[in-house]
Design an enzyme around this catalytic site. Structure first.
Site, PDB file in Angstrom:
ATOM      1  N   ALA A 103       0.874  -1.171   0.000  1.00  0.00           N
ATOM      2  CA  ALA A 103       0.000   0.000   0.000  1.00  0.00           C
ATOM      3  C   ALA A 103       0.907   1.215   0.000  1.00  0.00           C
ATOM      4  CB  ALA A 103      -0.918  -0.023   1.214  1.00  0.00           C
ATOM      5  N   THR A 104       0.974   1.901  -1.100  1.00  0.00           N
ATOM      6  CA  THR A 104       2.119   2.759  -1.357  1.00  0.00           C
ATOM      7  C   THR A 104       1.724   3.962  -2.184  1.00  0.00           C
ATOM      8  OG1 THR A 104       4.302   2.813  -2.378  1.00  0.00           O
ATOM      9  CG2 THR A 104       2.664   1.438  -3.412  1.00  0.00           C
TER      10      THR A 104
END
Length: 285
Positions: A37-38
């Site tokens: 999750a970036t």
């Protein structure tokens, strides 16, 4: 009195029972796989054969609410002229043409980076499979890979397996098209070529407005990057590599300030016809 020896049947203390550490963690955290999750960003600069692309990403990988890796590498190169210099074709294929001979004899080669967001395991497997296919194609057919070919392979893999969790950006310099290219690949397998920039990940929703304002060259954004000398608005063709690197670093930093799933530091690569350059920027919340 005689010395009494301890009886072998003396009562022993019951063993101390400790709860397993895994029971102290939430079930959702134990069952969740590492997820990237970036925030991943790709921005073009320059024009034509002198153009390039700057890709950037944070370095945090999380499993649910637990940060599993603070220094993850989310930028994977599937085409790299320096790393692929050892590749020597076995023999000429049946579809060998003069253009292929010119490409093989020249030092021109594509540099392609896959920016990964989604499931860390899925995206790593996809990048490894694409790099293997491109190397096999180069060895067997004597046809160096391109950014477009890497994008098509990724698109087919993502589309063929709906269980994959992957949102990707495929960017780099294409030696066949003789310019930089940026492709975004959605989780459903839709690939689209982006004219100026692409952004994916959980932090992308926080920075779309800043990206649009910075690329159009509005006042107060990135110190006026993208403006001509006469003050008129221009696009990314007016940018230099250093300006694009600083803009990407600032964009990722803004996403880290607002997105809890993004963090660490910013890893940046500038890609052009000569290869790649690596930059790092420390992010402050």
């Amino acid at each position: 009195e005689p010395i009494r020896r301890p009886s072998h049947h003396a009562p022993r203390m019951p063993p101390r029972r400790c709860k397993p550490i895994c029971l102290l963690l939430p079930l959702s955290l134990l069952l969740s796989s590492p997820s990237a999750a970036t925030t991943i960003v790709a921005v073009r600069y320059g024009r034509g054969s002198s153009s390039g692309v700057v890709v950037g990403a944070d370095t945090r990988t999380s499993s649910g609410g637990y940060v599993s890796n603070r220094f993850a590498a989310k930028l994977t190169f599937v085409l790299d002229g320096e790393a692929d210099a050892f590749v020597q074709p076995l023999e000429k294929s049946e579809d060998w043409t003069e253009q292929h001979a010119a490409d093989a004899s020249s030092s021109a080669s594509s540099t392609c980076c896959v920016c990964r967001s989604g499931s860390a395991a899925d995206t790593q497997a996809l990048a490894d499979a694409v790099r293997t296919d491109l190397l096999h194609r180069h060895l067997s057919k004597n046809r160096p890979g391109t950014v477009t070919a890497a994008t098509r392979l990724l698109q087919n893999m993502v589309r063929s397996d709906p269980d994959l969790s992957a949102s990707l950006i495929c960017a780099g310099y294409d030696h066949v098209r003789k310019r930089s290219c940026i492709y975004s690949i959605s989780p459903g397998g839709t690939a689209m070529e982006e004219a100026t920039y692409a952004v994916q990940g959980s932090g992308s929703g926080y920075i779309y407005g800043y990206l649009e304002a910075g690329i159009q060259g509005d006042d107060g954004v990135n110190g006026g990057v993208g403006k001509d000398k006469d003050g008129s608005k221009s696009k990314v063709e007016a940018w230099t590599e250093d300006e694009a690197v600083e803009f990407v670093a600032r964009v990722v930093g803004l996403a880290v300030e607002r997105d809890g799933s993004s963090g660490g530091f910013c890893r940046i690569f500038a890609i052009d016809r000569c290869g790649k350059k690596e930059y790092t920027r420390v992010l402050h919340r």
